[in-house]
Scaffold this motif. Structure first.
Motif, PDB file in Angstrom:
ATOM      1  N   ILE A  20       0.857  -1.198   0.000  1.00 33.68           N
ATOM      2  CA  ILE A  20       0.000   0.000   0.000  1.00 33.68           C
ATOM      3  C   ILE A  20       0.887   1.239   0.000  1.00 33.68           C
ATOM      4  O   ILE A  20       1.592   1.515   0.980  1.00 33.68           O
ATOM      5  N   TRP A  21       0.833   1.984  -1.103  1.00 30.50           N
ATOM      6  CA  TRP A  21       1.650   3.186  -1.243  1.00 30.50           C
ATOM      7  C   TRP A  21       0.905   4.391  -0.666  1.00 30.50           C
ATOM      8  O   TRP A  21      -0.071   4.857  -1.245  1.00 30.50           O
ATOM      9  N   ALA A  22       1.385   4.884   0.470  1.00 25.42           N
ATOM     10  CA  ALA A  22       0.771   6.075   1.068  1.00 25.42           C
ATOM     11  C   ALA A  22       1.345   7.335   0.430  1.00 25.42           C
ATOM     12  O   ALA A  22       0.649   8.336   0.252  1.00 25.42           O
ATOM     13  N   LEU A  23       2.640   7.291   0.092  1.00 25.41           N
ATOM     14  CA  LEU A  23       3.310   8.397  -0.609  1.00 25.41           C
ATOM     15  C   LEU A  23       4.116   7.825  -1.760  1.00 25.41           C
ATOM     16  O   LEU A  23       4.732   6.773  -1.622  1.00 25.41           O
ATOM     17  N   LYS A  24       4.116   8.536  -2.891  1.00 23.13           N
ATOM     18  CA  LYS A  24       4.802   8.028  -4.082  1.00 23.13           C
ATOM     19  C   LYS A  24       5.805   9.041  -4.618  1.00 23.13           C
ATOM     20  O   LYS A  24       5.420  10.061  -5.183  1.00 23.13           O
TER      21      LYS A  24
ATOM     22  N   GLY B 252      -5.823  18.505   0.055  1.00 28.03           N
ATOM     23  CA  GLY B 252      -6.099  17.241  -0.619  1.00 28.03           C
ATOM     24  C   GLY B 252      -7.158  16.475   0.134  1.00 28.03           C
ATOM     25  O   GLY B 252      -7.407  16.747   1.313  1.00 28.03           O
ATOM     26  N   SER B 253      -7.770  15.511  -0.525  1.00 34.48           N
ATOM     27  CA  SER B 253      -8.846  14.748   0.109  1.00 34.48           C
ATOM     28  C   SER B 253      -8.296  13.818   1.188  1.00 34.48           C
ATOM     29  O   SER B 253      -7.088  13.602   1.278  1.00 34.48           O
ATOM     30  N   ASN B 254      -9.197  13.248   1.996  1.00 37.11           N
ATOM     31  CA  ASN B 254      -8.786  12.292   3.031  1.00 37.11           C
ATOM     32  C   ASN B 254      -8.105  11.089   2.384  1.00 37.11           C
ATOM     33  O   ASN B 254      -8.573  10.590   1.364  1.00 37.11           O
ATOM     34  N   GLY B 255      -6.996  10.659   2.978  1.00 37.30           N
ATOM     35  CA  GLY B 255      -6.266   9.511   2.441  1.00 37.30           C
ATOM     36  C   GLY B 255      -5.306   9.858   1.324  1.00 37.30           C
ATOM     37  O   GLY B 255      -4.737   8.982   0.683  1.00 37.30           O
ATOM     38  N   SER B 256      -5.092  11.169   1.101  1.00 36.84           N
ATOM     39  CA  SER B 256      -4.181  11.566   0.011  1.00 36.84           C
ATOM     40  C   SER B 256      -2.711  11.545   0.444  1.00 36.84           C
ATOM     41  O   SER B 256      -1.824  11.723  -0.382  1.00 36.84           O
ATOM     42  N   GLY B 257      -2.441  11.340   1.749  1.00 35.91           N
ATOM     43  CA  GLY B 257      -1.054  11.199   2.221  1.00 35.91           C
ATOM     44  C   GLY B 257      -0.523  12.383   2.998  1.00 35.91           C
ATOM     45  O   GLY B 257       0.662  12.440   3.323  1.00 35.91           O
ATOM     46  N   LYS B 258      -1.390  13.337   3.357  1.00 35.77           N
ATOM     47  CA  LYS B 258      -0.937  14.569   4.024  1.00 35.77           C
ATOM     48  C   LYS B 258      -0.337  14.288   5.409  1.00 35.77           C
ATOM     49  O   LYS B 258       0.758  14.760   5.719  1.00 35.77           O
ATOM     50  N   THR B 259      -1.061  13.512   6.231  1.00 37.89           N
ATOM     51  CA  THR B 259      -0.572  13.210   7.589  1.00 37.89           C
ATOM     52  C   THR B 259       0.705  12.381   7.533  1.00 37.89           C
ATOM     53  O   THR B 259       1.649  12.622   8.289  1.00 37.89           O
TER      54      THR B 259
ATOM     55  N   LEU C 254      -2.037  17.456  -2.507  1.00 38.69           N
ATOM     56  CA  LEU C 254      -1.726  16.028  -2.646  1.00 38.69           C
ATOM     57  C   LEU C 254      -2.933  15.258  -3.170  1.00 38.69           C
ATOM     58  O   LEU C 254      -4.072  15.536  -2.775  1.00 38.69           O
ATOM     59  N   ASN C 255      -2.669  14.310  -4.044  1.00 42.24           N
ATOM     60  CA  ASN C 255      -3.730  13.450  -4.568  1.00 42.24           C
ATOM     61  C   ASN C 255      -3.183  12.030  -4.694  1.00 42.24           C
ATOM     62  O   ASN C 255      -2.201  11.803  -5.394  1.00 42.24           O
ATOM     63  N   ASP C 256      -3.790  11.112  -3.941  1.00 44.08           N
ATOM     64  CA  ASP C 256      -3.388   9.702  -3.998  1.00 44.08           C
ATOM     65  C   ASP C 256      -1.887   9.510  -3.764  1.00 44.08           C
ATOM     66  O   ASP C 256      -1.210   8.767  -4.468  1.00 44.08           O
ATOM     67  N   GLY C 257      -1.351  10.222  -2.749  1.00 44.48           N
ATOM     68  CA  GLY C 257       0.046  10.040  -2.362  1.00 44.48           C
ATOM     69  C   GLY C 257       1.064  10.766  -3.211  1.00 44.48           C
ATOM     70  O   GLY C 257       2.266  10.626  -3.008  1.00 44.48           O
ATOM     71  N   GLU C 258       0.591  11.566  -4.203  1.00 43.95           N
ATOM     72  CA  GLU C 258       1.496  12.304  -5.082  1.00 43.95           C
ATOM     73  C   GLU C 258       1.211  13.798  -5.007  1.00 43.95           C
ATOM     74  O   GLU C 258       0.088  14.205  -4.686  1.00 43.95           O
TER      75      GLU C 258
END
Length: 431
Positions: free
Chosen positions: A21-25, A41-48, A204-208
Motif C-alpha cells: 500500500i503506497w501512502a506516498l509516491k 487534498g482529500s482524506n487519504g491523500s497522504g498529508k498526515t 496532494l492526490n493519492d500520495g502524489e
C-alpha cells in the motif's frame, strides 16, 4: 541564516505500508525558511503521512530527507502536533507542562508565558486533560509543539471550530514566528488560516504532489484559495468520470502484476528460510520484486488519472529496467529453480506490457488515445533530465575522487616502505 537553502529537502520519498500500500509516491519537496505551507487534498491523500515523515516521526520506505537545521537536536528543532490526542487519566495540564519543560530543558520563562497566553493554557492549567474538549486538546497540542522553540513546526489539525478570540491571537503569533525565519506546515487548515497565513499550497492526490503553487500564483489565476480548491475538486470529479472505462482496460495488467509480485514475495520468503541462503541472490530477487510492485503502482495510478506522454515514458522505462533485473538472475544456472517464475514475468513484461507502452498512444475500448506533451510537461521533462545528468556527474566525480584517494594512499604507503628500506640500508652500512 540562509533563506534560499531549504530547511528540509525531500527527494524521491515514498512510504509503503504492508509491502504493497503506497501512502506516498516519490515525493520531491523543498521547504524554505519564513514560509507557511498548507497541505491540501482529500482524506487519504497522504498529508498526515508526509507531515510525520518530515517530522522524523515516521520512517520513509525510499528516498532521502536532508535537514538544514541550526539546532543539532532534531527533536528540539522540529515541533509536531499530532491529530490523535489521548492522555491517560489523572494528568492535569500543568503536569504535562512541567514534564515538557524538563524534557527540553527550557529556561526561557518569557517564551513559555507568551505561549501560555497565545494558546489560552493559563485558563486550563488546573484541569484534567481527559476532561478537555477535542478543540481545546488540539490547541494545547500546538502549544506543546512550540515549547522547545523549534525552527520548523508541523500542525496536523487546525480546526475551523477554534474560538474567534484565539484565531486572531494564534494567527498573529504564527506571523511573528515566520518573520524571524522559521517554517510552518499546516495540514488542511480552516479557510481563516488558509487565507491569512499561507504563502504556498501543496496539493496532494493519492500520495502524489498534484500541485505546488505560491499563493500569489493562485490569487493571480483563481483570485482566492477557496476558488482554487473548488476548481481542483471539480477537476478531480471530471477525471473520475472519464476513467471508469479506462480502468477496465488496465484491470488485467493490475491483476497480473499483483499475482507476479505475490509470487516473488513467496520466493523471497522461501529463500530467507533457507539456512545457508545466498544474500546476493536474495537482494536481486528483492530488487525485481520492488520493480514489479512499482510497476503495479504506476499502472494503478494511470488507471485513475490523466494519461500523458511522461507517465507512458516512465512506465516504459520501468518495464525495461525490470526485464534487465530479471535477466541478471536467469543467466545464472545455479538459480534454475526460480527460472520458471522469472521467465513467466519476463514474458508478460516483454510481450504484453512493453508492446502496450511502446509509444505515445494507448488503445482503450477500441479508441486510440493520442498523447501530446504540453510546453509545461516538456520543460518539466527537460528539468528532470538536467537533474538526472547532474546526479550522474556527482556519482562520476565521487568515483574519480575515490580512485584518486586510493592512488594517493598507495603512493604514501609505497613512499613509507621505500623510506624504511633506505633507513634499514643506511643502518646496515653504518654497522
Amino acid at each position: 541564516m540562509n533563506f534560499k537553502t531549504p530547511i528540509v529537502d525531500l527527494t524521491n520519498v515514498s512510504k509503503i505500508y504492508n509491502k504493497q500500500i503506497w501512502a506516498l509516491k516519490k515525493i520531491d519537496l523543498k521547504l524554505y525558511r519564513g514560509q507557511c505551507i498548507s497541505l491540501l487534498g482529500s482524506n487519504g491523500s497522504g498529508k498526515t503521512t508526509l507531515l510525520r515523515i518530515i517530522g522524523n516521526n515516521l520512517k520513509n520506505t525510499t528516498g532521502t530527507i536532508n535537514y538544514n537545521l541550526e539546532e543539532e537536536n532534531i527533536l528540539k528543532a522540529i515541533g509536531l502536533q499530532k491529530r490523535e490526542q489521548s492522555w491517560p487519566n489523572g494528568f492535569k495540564v500543568k503536569d504535562i507542562n512541567d514534564l515538557w519543560i524538563r524534557i527540553y530543558d527550557m529556561n526561557d520563562l518569557e517564551w513559555i508565558n507568551k505561549l501560555k497566553d497565545v494558546f489560552g493554557v493559563n485558563e486550563i492549567e488546573e484541569k484534567y486533560l481527559n476532561k478537555l474538549s477535542i478543540v481545546r486538546l488540539q490547541i494545547y497540542a500546538i502549544f506543546l509543539a512550540f515549547i522547545s522553540k523549534p525552527e520548523l513546526v508541523l500542525i496536523d489539525e487546525l480546526s475551523s471550530d477554534i474560538d474567534f478570540r484565539y484565531e486572531e491571537k494564534i494567527t498573529n503569533f504564527f506571523k511573528e514566528y515566520l518573520s524571524v525565519g522559521n517554517t510552518l506546515v499546516l495540514n488542511s487548515p480552516s479557510y481563516y488560516f488558509l487565507e491569512n497565513l499561507t504563502d504556498r499550497v501543496v496539493y496532494l492526490n493519492d500520495g502524489e504532489i498534484f500541485d505546488d503553487l505560491l499563493i500569489k500564483e493562485i490569487e493571480k489565476e483563481y483570485k482566492t484559495v477557496m476558488e482554487y480548491t473548488k476548481s481542483i475538486f471539480k477537476e478531480e470529479l471530471v477525471v473520475e468520470k472519464k476513467i471508469k472505462n479506462k480502468s477496465k482496460f488496465f484491470s488485467t495488467m493490475n491483476t497480473k502484476t499483483e499475482t507476479y509480485s505475490n509470487n516473488l514475495q513467496t520466493l523471497i520468503e522461501q529463500l530467507e528460510c533457507e539456512e545457508h541462503h545466498n544474500e546476493k541472490m536474495l537482494n536481486r530477487l528483492k530488487e525485481v520484486y520492488f520493480s514489479v510492485l512499482d510497476l503495479k503502482t504506476n499502472i494503478d495510478n494511470l488507471s485513475v488519472s490523466y494519461i500523458n506522454a511522461n507517465s507512458i515514458k516512465i512506465i516504459s522505462k520501468k518495464i525495461k529496467a525490470t526485464i534487465k533485473s530479471i535477466k541478471k538472475l536467469t543467466i545464472n544456472y545455479r538459480y534454475k529453480k526460480y527460472h520458471k517464475t522469472l521467465n513467466s514475468i519476463e514474458k508478460f513484461l516483454s510481450k504484453e506490457l512493453k508492446r502496450t507502452f511502446a509509444n505515445d498512444k494507448v488503445i482503450v475500448n477500441g479508441d486510440v488515445l493520442s498523447i501530446t506533451m504540453s510546453k509545461t510537461e516538456k520543460k518539466q521533462l527537460e528539468k528532470l533530465k538536467e537533474r538526472y545528468i547532474k546526479e550522474e556527474q556527482k556519482i562520476i566525480r565521487r568515483k574519480i575522487l575515490k580512485q584518486q584517494f586510493k592512488k594517493e594512499k598507495k603512493k604514501i604507503v609505497k613512499d613509507k616502505l621505500v623510506q624504511e628500506s633506505l633507513k634499514e640500508d643506511i643502518t646496515n652500512e653504518i654497522k
